[in-house]
Design an enzyme around this catalytic site. Structure first.
Site, PDB file in Angstrom:
ATOM      1  N   SER A 156       0.933  -1.152  -0.244  1.00 54.37           N
ATOM      2  CA  SER A 156      -0.106  -0.029   0.509  1.00 54.37           C
ATOM      3  C   SER A 156       0.983   1.450   0.284  1.00 54.37           C
ATOM      4  O   SER A 156       0.028   2.355  -0.407  1.00 54.37           O
ATOM      5  CB  SER A 156      -1.317  -0.146   1.305  1.00 54.37           C
ATOM      6  OG  SER A 156      -2.270  -1.010   1.396  1.00 54.37           O
ATOM      7  N   HIS A 174      -1.937   5.450   8.428  1.00 51.04           N
ATOM      8  CA  HIS A 174      -0.791   4.573   8.024  1.00 51.04           C
ATOM      9  C   HIS A 174      -1.187   4.891   6.991  1.00 51.04           C
ATOM     10  O   HIS A 174      -0.902   5.934   6.402  1.00 51.04           O
ATOM     11  CB  HIS A 174      -2.567   3.612   7.968  1.00 51.04           C
ATOM     12  CG  HIS A 174      -2.046   2.090   7.924  1.00 51.04           C
ATOM     13  ND1 HIS A 174      -3.135   1.173   7.480  1.00 51.04           N
ATOM     14  CD2 HIS A 174      -1.265   1.230   8.336  1.00 51.04           C
ATOM     15  CE1 HIS A 174      -2.281  -0.037   7.058  1.00 51.04           C
ATOM     16  NE2 HIS A 174      -1.595   0.156   8.308  1.00 51.04           N
ATOM     17  N   THR A 223      -1.382   4.490   2.869  1.00 48.58           N
ATOM     18  CA  THR A 223      -2.332   5.198   2.236  1.00 48.58           C
ATOM     19  C   THR A 223      -2.409   6.638   3.094  1.00 48.58           C
ATOM     20  O   THR A 223      -1.633   7.911   1.606  1.00 48.58           O
ATOM     21  CB  THR A 223      -3.159   4.167   1.877  1.00 48.58           C
ATOM     22  OG1 THR A 223      -3.054   3.988   1.541  1.00 48.58           O
ATOM     23  CG2 THR A 223      -4.522   5.878   0.667  1.00 48.58           C
ATOM     24  N   GLU A 247     -10.116   7.087   1.755  1.00 46.58           N
ATOM     25  CA  GLU A 247     -10.080   5.831   1.430  1.00 46.58           C
ATOM     26  C   GLU A 247     -10.771   4.503   2.644  1.00 46.58           C
ATOM     27  O   GLU A 247     -10.888   5.003   3.750  1.00 46.58           O
ATOM     28  CB  GLU A 247      -8.563   5.439   2.157  1.00 46.58           C
ATOM     29  CG  GLU A 247      -8.150   4.071   1.894  1.00 46.58           C
ATOM     30  CD  GLU A 247      -6.203   3.731   2.664  1.00 46.58           C
ATOM     31  OE1 GLU A 247      -5.878   2.521   2.508  1.00 46.58           O
ATOM     32  OE2 GLU A 247      -6.472   3.689   3.805  1.00 46.58           O
ATOM     33  N   ASP A 263      -9.037  -4.048   2.553  1.00 47.33           N
ATOM     34  CA  ASP A 263      -8.051  -4.645   2.043  1.00 47.33           C
ATOM     35  C   ASP A 263      -7.481  -5.684   4.121  1.00 47.33           C
ATOM     36  O   ASP A 263      -7.155  -6.845   3.022  1.00 47.33           O
ATOM     37  CB  ASP A 263      -6.674  -3.173   2.308  1.00 47.33           C
ATOM     38  CG  ASP A 263      -5.664  -4.235   2.573  1.00 47.33           C
ATOM     39  OD1 ASP A 263      -4.312  -4.627   2.051  1.00 47.33           O
ATOM     40  OD2 ASP A 263      -4.575  -3.687   3.342  1.00 47.33           O
ATOM     41  N   ASP A 323      -5.447  -0.156  -4.491  1.00 48.73           N
ATOM     42  CA  ASP A 323      -4.101   0.261  -4.443  1.00 48.73           C
ATOM     43  C   ASP A 323      -3.227  -0.813  -4.751  1.00 48.73           C
ATOM     44  O   ASP A 323      -1.751  -0.976  -5.520  1.00 48.73           O
ATOM     45  CB  ASP A 323      -2.829   1.327  -3.471  1.00 48.73           C
ATOM     46  CG  ASP A 323      -3.620  -0.117  -2.428  1.00 48.73           C
ATOM     47  OD1 ASP A 323      -4.665  -0.202  -2.538  1.00 48.73           O
ATOM     48  OD2 ASP A 323      -3.558   0.410  -1.260  1.00 48.73           O
ATOM     49  N   HIS A 324      -4.312  -1.838  -5.045  1.00 54.24           N
ATOM     50  CA  HIS A 324      -3.598  -3.299  -5.477  1.00 54.24           C
ATOM     51  C   HIS A 324      -4.807  -3.788  -4.845  1.00 54.24           C
ATOM     52  O   HIS A 324      -5.727  -4.043  -3.748  1.00 54.24           O
ATOM     53  CB  HIS A 324      -2.601  -4.082  -4.107  1.00 54.24           C
ATOM     54  CG  HIS A 324      -2.651  -4.027  -2.850  1.00 54.24           C
ATOM     55  ND1 HIS A 324      -3.362  -4.929  -2.321  1.00 54.24           N
ATOM     56  CD2 HIS A 324      -1.839  -2.897  -2.619  1.00 54.24           C
ATOM     57  CE1 HIS A 324      -3.377  -4.231  -0.525  1.00 54.24           C
ATOM     58  NE2 HIS A 324      -2.613  -2.779  -0.695  1.00 54.24           N
TER      59      HIS A 324
END
Length: 534
Positions: free
Chosen positions: A118, A170, A172, A310, A315, A357-358
């Protein structure tokens, strides 16, 4: 010889007086010409007036809303849509809010790996540059890179905000608002976010979790390694209005001054499936309040705003391989996306970009359990029965067995409270019970216990996972607003940062130059990124 026959079928009025002389054609031409000239002149003058008015009305300041659904892959979108459609008895053609603005996909690899984390993923958006896994707002050579948020504030005097469900420090949110060589340096990230930076304070609004990173280590629930009280420093040195501890602080915000920080949990906020609405706000509620505050202040000051939102815990649920927690956070993110879409409809000077992001977990909606060829299905009813996240249940079970020593009570609590009521499982096997009970003597962490609980659900729902980590799969790209058509198709994640730079007219190079005096701590172990979640 002239014929006197009348071949006309048009009757002639015998009483109609005939003209005594032919009409004056010159006079007609003058009259018609005058009329045409008058009309043309009116059109020209009117056009000039309209053009003049257009040039007198300046284009309203532009706003950008960047939404990031951490760990949310294409298969998870299908999962959430099918679950929502089934749950609400909707037609099969029903789509979720993001489906309506799906325009392409984003390619996610970092500079150090084909599978990103991330930190590198968010840095690609924020700095429009690839970097290594674990990097927070720095280039691969560990120099700080200017971010779109910082340039928006410094170069365009825009208002800026971060709204998340993780700790505000965190990976992000940190990648847009700070610069450290390793993402675990959250104490330093917090210091930079409040204003300890060569750029000064660049964030105007922060909503989320993570109060522990700002509290002195002499305070309960602190996760700082020093005794600095960043809440006090933020107020006294940078003028922050600080609210933390309860959703009541969000509800009480009527016309707050900026900068404003409201944190609703010591660490990450709760999963949506676990969230107590009396204690913590939902993502869409924080977003609605943030948009209201930023919109009002931007109009008052004639400035645009940049807001990063976010859905952080999508996630984390996927890391646990917890399908129920995963889908609840996805649907909450969809509610937030719908709110943002409606804001854009009312504010045509605003664009939104939403992507991930993934992908996390290697999620599949369909799973073969056992050696027999599988039936083509997955079971949404299994997901519906789950009442809590596996993470919350693992913490609860650990606490229960630490305080209770009666084996019979422990067995009853596990079977009836955890398995039947909370997980909604009525067909638990003795071997599965034994596996849960064995955890207490295994020396493994509570995270490992949450994996066991999550798998009990996934196997019955026929939901598959290939990893507790990330994958390299391309992720969906969504966008709405004038100019976002250029994002159609397949794009590297850095191109999303490029789009924001071009849309707002930013200059990241100058910001990068101003950051070169920032002290960079290079003490993070190189292999530290391997243990990251997110």
């Amino acid at each position: 010889m002239t014929s006197k026959a009348n071949y006309s079928t048009i009757p002639v009025d015998p009483e109609r007086s005939l003209p005594t002389s032919p009409p004056n054609k010159k006079r007609i031409y003058v009259i018609v010409g005058s009329i045409l000239l008058a009309v043309t002149g009116t059109v020209i003058v009117g056009s000039l007036i309209l053009l003049g008015k257009k040039t007198l009305v300046p284009e309203p300041p532009r706003n950008v809303i960047m939404m990031i659904s951490d760990g949310f892959g294409p298969a998870s979108e299908t999962f959430a849509r099918q679950y929502s459609t089934w749950l609400n008895h909707q037609e099969v053609k029903h789509v979720l809010p993001l489906d309506e603005i799906h325009i392409g996909h984003s390619r996610t690899q970092s500079s150090s790996s084909l599978i990103t984390d991330s930190a590198a993923g968010a840095t690609a958006f924020a700095c429009a540059s690839k970097s290594y896994n674990g990097a927070i707002g720095v280039y691969p050579d560990k120099r700080p890179c200017g971010t779109v948020l910082e340039s928006a504030k410094i170069h365009k005097q825009m208002l800026t905000g971060l709204v998340v469900t993780s700790r505000i420090t965190h990976a992000t949110p940190a990648s847009f608002s700070s610069h450290v060589v390793g993402r675990d340096s959250e104490n330093r990230i917090a210091e930079q976010q409040i204003g300890h930076s060569p750029l000064g304070r660049t964030v105007d609004l922060m909503f989320g979790g993570g109060a522990c990173e700002f509290l002195s280590n002499t305070t309960a629930n602190s996760c700082r390694t020093d005794n600095r009280d960043l809440f006090k420093e933020a107020k006294e040195k940078f003028g922050w209005d600080i609210r933390y501890g309860s959703r009541e602080h969000l509800d009480a915000l009527e016309d707050p001054a900026l900068p404003l920080m409201a944190l609703f949990a010591p660490s990450h906020m709760d999963y949506e499936i676990d969230r107590n609405p009396k204690e913590q706000p939902a993502l869409h509620e924080m977003t609605a309040k943030a948009l209201s505050i930023l919109d009002k202040n931007s109009k008052k000051e004639n400035k645009g705003f940049f807001l990063m939102i976010e859905g952080s815990r999508i996630d984390m649920a996927a890391h646990t391989n917890d399908p129920a927690a995963h889908v609840h956070d996805i649907l909450e993110y969809q509610r937030t996306a719908q709110l943002v879409k409606e804001f854009i409809d009312q504010h045509p000077n605003t664009v939104m970009i939403s992507t991930s992001d993934h992908e996390t977990g290697g999620f599949t909606a369909g799973r073969q359990v056992g050696e027999d060829y599988p039936e083509y299905k997955w079971n949404p009813d299994v997901i519906k029965r789950v009442q809590n996240s596996s993470e919350a249940l693992a913490a609860d079970w650990e606490a229960f067995i630490q305080r209770e020593k009666d084996e019979e009570k422990i067995d009853i609590y596990l079977r009836q409270v955890v398995i039947e009521q909370a997980l909604g499982i009525q067909d638990i096997t003795e071997s599965e019970i034994a596996k849960v009970r064995a955890w207490a003597y295994s020396g493994k962490t509570v995270i490992d216990l949450s994996y066991i609980f999550a798998d009990l659900v996934s196997r019955r729902a026929l939901i598959g996972w290939s990893t507790h980590g990330h994958t390299a799969v391309d992720v969906n790209l969504y966008a709405k607003g004038d100019g976002t058509e250029v994002l159609r198709g397949s794009h590297e994640n850095t191109e999303i940062g490029d789009f924001i730079v071009d849309y707002l007219g930013l200059d990241l190079t100058i910001i990068t130059e101003k950051l070169q005096d920032l002290s960079m701590d290079d003490s993070v172990p190189e292999n530290n990124v391997a243990a990251f979640h997110g």
